[in-house]
Motif scaffolding. Structure first.
Motif, short mmCIF file in Angstrom:
data_model
loop_
_atom_site.label_atom_id
_atom_site.label_comp_id
_atom_site.label_asym_id
_atom_site.label_seq_id
_atom_site.Cartn_x
_atom_site.Cartn_y
_atom_site.Cartn_z
N ALA A 168 0.86 -1.20 -0.10
CA ALA A 168 -0.10 0.06 0.08
C ALA A 168 1.00 1.43 -0.08
N GLU A 169 2.08 1.20 -0.42
CA GLU A 169 3.13 2.45 -0.52
C GLU A 169 2.78 2.90 -1.85
N VAL A 170 2.81 4.32 -1.75
CA VAL A 170 2.42 5.01 -2.97
C VAL A 170 3.66 5.00 -3.86
N VAL A 171 3.65 4.62 -5.34
CA VAL A 171 4.56 4.29 -6.03
C VAL A 171 4.50 5.49 -6.94
N ALA A 172 3.70 6.03 -7.42
CA ALA A 172 3.41 7.06 -8.51
C ALA A 172 2.12 7.77 -8.25
N VAL A 173 1.90 9.05 -8.70
CA VAL A 173 0.76 9.71 -8.75
C VAL A 173 0.69 10.75 -9.85
N ASN A 174 -0.45 10.85 -10.26
CA ASN A 174 -0.60 11.92 -11.39
C ASN A 174 -0.82 13.35 -10.79
N ARG A 175 -1.10 14.54 -11.62
CA ARG A 175 -1.17 16.03 -11.41
C ARG A 175 -2.37 16.11 -10.62
N ALA A 176 -3.41 15.34 -10.93
CA ALA A 176 -4.78 15.59 -10.21
C ALA A 176 -4.57 15.24 -8.57
N TRP A 177 -3.85 14.20 -8.41
CA TRP A 177 -3.49 13.69 -7.08
C TRP A 177 -3.19 14.96 -6.03
N THR A 178 -2.11 15.73 -6.81
CA THR A 178 -1.65 16.80 -6.02
C THR A 178 -2.68 17.72 -5.67
N ASP A 179 -3.71 18.14 -6.71
CA ASP A 179 -4.60 19.11 -6.29
C ASP A 179 -5.62 18.22 -5.22
#
Length: 653
Positions: A168-179
């Protein structure tokens, strides 16, 4: 033995020559050259086989692909000497027996030949290796391009998306995740965080979202364990400023035996939920409109009987004065009821009715009277009507509905009460004023509604005319009031001006085209008595049928009375003469339009006069333009009834 196998056998001193038998018999192409001139002094058999021809005596430049010559001149002949350091490089070489080239790794070391300094070179064909390296490079380029494209696509998604591994460790996110996570949680902060730890921390703190976080953690654990194929959960994030709704989706990344990880998506649903609520509200309004239309149809029949009977009684010569006064009260009450049914019918109309000539002052007085009690005791309506305002070419019911919406909005803007002012004025706009208003120069009417309410901010004022936009709490406003007004006025070719500021109230001004003064109406009595004619009357309401029969016979017409369409068709068989079909539109089993078609099959060219208060949509659904048929609107007076029958018999439009 070495001398026997070399191209230049017998020319080397075996004691001083450094190349020896290994050089001669090596499968690796090798040759000796003079670094000062580039002349090839000696070569082994492998070199001759590699280049496809003997090399001794040739210029080393002849072994190079043309594009390599400048580098050779600069880096080899100019820089190498007999005792220079060993040099390794990759060169494009060419065969001498055919037009073909290949890549080779060339090693050059200092040596000796025939007792004098020289350089010995070995070349290893690496064409296959270079091709593999090029394919690998292209593959890396394509992979990098694909990664960029994939990242661009993920960043373009409106949903916040994160890739999690098995723990369950976050490997990658997209730009919308930052928002979604907030400006403090950029990719560098999000990546590496454990999603389950975040959920557990929210639960431990007892945040308002604790129950949703616990549900998300439960779903995530089940997906990672392979117990669920996917998981979804809808939740709300509430702040003092607003309420936002999200849909959580968790889908596994398939692996061997159990998922390799999962994809977590948070998609904001706030706007979709709002649109769903607006659609539900619009559907409710449509249902109310359909119900209102049905009620108005029956109510119009009752009002027609009431007004018609009152008019007939008022025409009796033996009636006392006080009875006439009572009949006048009945007439005015019936006319108010007719105004109410027009409002009800407006809800059921999908499109505005035909533009007529509407006295704006009359509409303002009527709507102010109808809305008086609706606005409440703490709100009063003041009328400031210009007698010269005149008429506007608009649909009366649409204008009434628009003005009613403005009055109700004004009431809602004054929770502590106040005065709503309805003002009319005649305006003659010159070129500059017309351009500023967004209309053509000429004669115009102003209909303005001003309240003493809270006013609007600039942001609210900018969206005030958008459909479904409202600042009222959920369930207390459809957001259709001002947009309806805007549509009515724009359809009439006019414009709307909105003036408002916080604490200064709101003024909505409707700018409507002003119709030319109407010609005096002709006196119906001047047309003389109606000619003798036979009328087939079809009406399913018994009271209205009886009234219409009396009115027709009073005017001197012969009347065939039918209780419905089937009865009318039977009467038609035995009627030698028929001059007019007068029929209701909405009837059980067969409507008036279908009946008229059946009648005209037997009596081609027979004039038809329809009567109804709920006919426009029926006509339009049948593909009939309401303006192309003769229509007597209910409720009607005895005089209007007689005029319509006379016009239909005489072929007037």
């Amino acid at each position: 033995m070495a001398d026997d196998v070399r191209e230049g056998a017998g020319r080397a001193d075996p004691e001083a020559d450094l190349v020896g038998p290994i050089y001669a018999h090596s499968p690796v192409p090798a040759f000796v050259y003079d670094p000062a001139t580039g002349a090839i002094l000696d070569a082994n058999r492998a070199a001759a086989a590699c280049f496809g021809a003997p090399l001794v005596g040739r210029d080393l430049r002849g072994l190079l692909a043309p594009e390599e010559l400048p580098r050779f001149e600069r880096d080899v002949l100019a820089g190498d000497g007999p005792t220079g350091p060993a040099r390794t490089g990759r060169w494009r070489l060419r065969r001498l027996d055919r037009p073909a080239s290949f890549w080779a790794d060339v090693v050059s070391v200092p040596g000796a030949w025939a007792g004098r300094p020289a350089r010995v070179a070995q070349c290893l064909d690496v064409d296959h290796t270079v091709a593999l390296e090029e394919r690998e490079r292209q593959a890396r380029v394509e992979l990098t391009r694909a990664d960029r494209q994939r990242a661009a696509m993920l960043d373009a998604l409106p949903a916040a998306l994160a890739l999690l591994d098995r723990s369950a460790e976050v490997v990658a996110v997209n730009r919308a995740w930052t928002d979604f996570a907030g400006p403090w949680a950029g990719p560098a902060t999000c990546v590496g965080a454990n999603y389950l730890d975040v959920c557990d921390a929210v639960v431990a703190r007892g945040d308002p979202e604790a129950a949703d976080a616990a549900e998300a953690a439960r779903g995530l654990r089940a997906v990672l364990a392979g117990e669920l194929a996917a998981f979804s959960h809808e939740y709300a994030c509430r702040t003092p400023e607003r309420e936002r709704w999200f849909q959580l989706w968790i889908a596994p990344v398939e692996g061997t035996g159990r998922p390799e990880g999962c994809v977590v998506t948070h998609l904001e649903e706030t706007e979709r939920r709002a649109l769903q609520e607006q659609l539900a509200q619009a559907q409710k309004l449509e249902a109310v409109g359909l119900l209102a239309g049905g009620v108005a149809h029956d109510f119009n029949n009752l009002l027609t009987v009431v007004l018609g009977r009152a008019e007939l009684l008022a025409g009796r010569a033996d009636l006392a004065r006080d009875a006439l006064a009572e009949l006048d009260v009945i007439r005015r009450a019936g006319e108010r009821g007719a105004a109410l049914t027009r409002q009800l019918l407006q809800f059921s109309r999908r499109r505005p009715g035909p533009a007529g000539r509407v006295a704006v002052n009359e509409v303002a007085e009527a709507v102010a009277g109808l809305c008086g009690r609706t606005l409440g005791e703490h709100v009063s309506v003041a009328l400031a009507l210009d007698p010269a305002a005149g008429e506007a070419p608009v649909d009366r019911a649409q204008l009434e509905l628009g003005l009613m919406n403005l009055l109700l909005n004004a009431r809602d803007a004054m929770p502590r009460g106040g005065v709503v002012t309805v003002r009319t004025a005649a305006r003659a706009l010159g070129a500059d004023d017309a351009t500023a208003a967004g209309v053509a120069p000429g004669a115009w009417l102003e209909l303005a509604v001003r309240d003493e309410g809270e006013g609007m901010s600039e942001a609210v004022r900018a969206r005030a005319f958008e459909p479904f936009f409202t600042t009222k709490p959920t369930g207390q406003g459809s957001g259709l009031g001002l947009s309806t007004v805007y549509g009515v006025v724009r359809a009439a070719g006019g414009a709307v001006r909105l003036e408002s500021a916080p604490g200064r109230g709101t003024t909505v001004t409707l700018l409507l085209p002003r119709a030319d003064p109407a010609a005096p109406a002709a006196d119906p009595a001047a047309a003389g008595p109606p000619r003798k004619a036979s009328v087939l009357l079809v009406e399913d309401d018994p009271d209205l049928r009886e009234l219409a029969t009396e009115l027709l016979r009073f005017l001197g017409y012969e009347v065939l009375v039918a209780e419905g369409p089937e009865h009318a068709l039977r009467l038609l068989e035995g009627a030698p003469r028929l001059d007019l079909l007068l029929t209701d539109v909405v009837m059980p089993a067969m409507d008036g339009l279908a009946l008229a078609e059946r009648v005209r099959e037997r009596r081609p060219g027979l004039p038809v006069l329809y009567m109804s208060g709920y006919s426009r949509d029926v006509l339009e659904r049948r593909g009939v333009d309401p303006a192309s048929v003769r229509l007597l609107h209910k409720p009607f007076s005895a005089r209007a009834h007689g005029d319509a029958v006379r016009a239909a018999l005489e072929g007037a439009p």
